[in-house]
Design an enzyme around this catalytic site. Structure first.
Site, mmCIF file in Angstrom:
data_model
loop_
_atom_site.group_PDB
_atom_site.id
_atom_site.type_symbol
_atom_site.label_atom_id
_atom_site.label_comp_id
_atom_site.label_asym_id
_atom_site.label_seq_id
_atom_site.Cartn_x
_atom_site.Cartn_y
_atom_site.Cartn_z
ATOM 1 N N ILE A 55 2.171 12.734 3.641
ATOM 2 C CA ILE A 55 1.876 12.132 2.339
ATOM 3 C C ILE A 55 0.495 11.460 2.410
ATOM 4 C CG2 ILE A 55 2.680 10.481 0.588
ATOM 5 C CD1 ILE A 55 4.754 12.737 1.136
ATOM 6 N N ALA A 79 12.124 5.767 16.808
ATOM 7 C CA ALA A 79 12.402 4.705 15.825
ATOM 8 C C ALA A 79 13.010 5.304 14.557
ATOM 9 C CB ALA A 79 11.115 3.952 15.488
ATOM 10 N N LYS A 80 12.426 6.409 14.073
ATOM 11 C CA LYS A 80 12.904 7.000 12.822
ATOM 12 C C LYS A 80 14.276 7.668 13.013
ATOM 13 C CE LYS A 80 9.364 5.960 10.126
ATOM 14 N NZ LYS A 80 9.496 4.880 9.135
ATOM 15 N N VAL A 82 7.942 -7.750 9.440
ATOM 16 C CA VAL A 82 9.278 -7.176 9.669
ATOM 17 C C VAL A 82 9.619 -7.071 11.156
ATOM 18 C CG1 VAL A 82 9.251 -5.831 7.504
ATOM 19 C CG2 VAL A 82 8.582 -4.732 9.639
ATOM 20 N N TYR A 118 7.548 6.782 17.670
ATOM 21 C CA TYR A 118 7.795 6.854 16.220
ATOM 22 C C TYR A 118 9.017 7.735 15.919
ATOM 23 C CZ TYR A 118 6.341 7.644 11.284
ATOM 24 O OH TYR A 118 6.272 7.735 9.918
ATOM 25 N N ARG A 163 0.848 -1.206 0.000
ATOM 26 C CA ARG A 163 0.000 0.000 0.000
ATOM 27 C C ARG A 163 0.877 1.247 0.000
ATOM 28 N NH1 ARG A 163 -2.652 0.316 4.981
ATOM 29 N NH2 ARG A 163 -1.614 -1.476 5.920
#
Ligand code: NDP
Length: 241
Positions: A187, A157-158, A61, A154, A12
């Site tokens: 996005i 993690a990034k 993952v 988040y 996706r």
């Protein structure tokens, strides 16, 4: 000789657009996904309708055993080939303010967005080094650069994935294996489907959300021979955010 690319989370959103772009560049695209087989098959159909080719490669993952089993099986069945492009794109968000953040919300986001990239990359980078060519492209986020309230899990993690990108680039540059990170802003995908677009787009200098294809174009360039001298970089696709 067929050339192979693996895109995690290719069923996706941004991952799908990256699959289409790499297929257009004559890569046989391995489309990874976790559970959404219908959407993954749709990505494959879109590739084939454009004259490209690919195959599904499901695994979670966040589960090292599943990653290792899938990659080992592929390597056994394709002993003379290797995966020369890896796009670590699979990601989730589980937003909450730090004092409400649960153990699961922390662990799920770290294991999916960061640990997964480590286990997959460690497995594939040795083949790239051996063949003296490879491209590793990590999809990070503006949250990993600036931080974002409600996203300590988040953002961590990034930011971790950005550190991995910069350090690994130093280890592999000599062997023509480049490692870069692409940092999208807002996005239009399922991941941002619950956000108040009209309010948030006012924060974006370009005054709009981006499209997945706009991220995929940069990934395509970084995957190409033309980007041979670019490594260890974090490049944003964010409308100026
Ligand atoms: P989507 O939610 O639209 O798609 C997520 C994709 O990741 C799906 O293909 C999904 O598979 C896959 N996925 C999720 N968890 C796992 C897992 N454990 N194992 C394997 N695959 C998994 O996300 P986007 O396209 O919006 O995001 C793609 C990347 O871009 C992510 O890393 C995200 O953090 C990053 N990003 C996105 C931004 C945005 O505005 N959209 C902004 C900044 C960064 P399945 O279909 O099976 O569920």
């Amino acid at each position: 000789m067929k050339k192979y690319a693996l895109v995690t989370g290719g069923s996706r959103g941004i991952g799908r657009s990256i699959c289409l772009k790499l297929a257009q560049m004559n890569y046989f695209v391995l489309i990874n996904y976790k559970s959404n087989i219908g959407e993954a098959q749709r990505t494959l159909e879109m590739i084939e309708n454009n004259g490209g080719s690919g195959a599904l490669m499901p695994f979670d993952v966040a589960k090292p055993d599943e990653i290792n089993a899938a990659l080992m099986q592929w390597q056994e069945q394709n002993a003379d080939s290797y995966i020369e492009i890896l796009v670590n794109n699979a990601g989730i968000r589980r937003d909450n303010l730090m004092f409400w953040l649960t153990d699961n919300e922390w662990e799920d986001v770290i294991s999916t967005n960061l640990d997964g990239a480590f286990y997959i990359t460690r497995n594939l980078v040795k083949f790239m080094l051996n063949k003296k060519f490879g491209r590793i492209i990590n999809i990070v986020s503006i949250s990993g650069i600036n931080g974002m309230a409600g996203q300590t899990n988040y953002s961590a993690a990034k930011a971790g994935l950005i550190g991995l990108t910069k350090a690994l680039a130093l280890e592999t540059a000599k062997k023509r294996v480049t490692v870069n990170a692409v940092a999208p802003g807002f996005i239009h995908t399922d991941m941002t489907g619950d956000l108040p677009v009209d309010e948030l787009k006012k924060l974006v200098p370009a005054q709009r959300f981006g499209q997945p294809e706009e991220v995929a174009e940069l990934v395509g360039f970084l995957a190409s021979d033309k980007a041979d001298y670019i490594t260890g970089q974090v490049i944003s696709v964010s409308g100026g955010l």
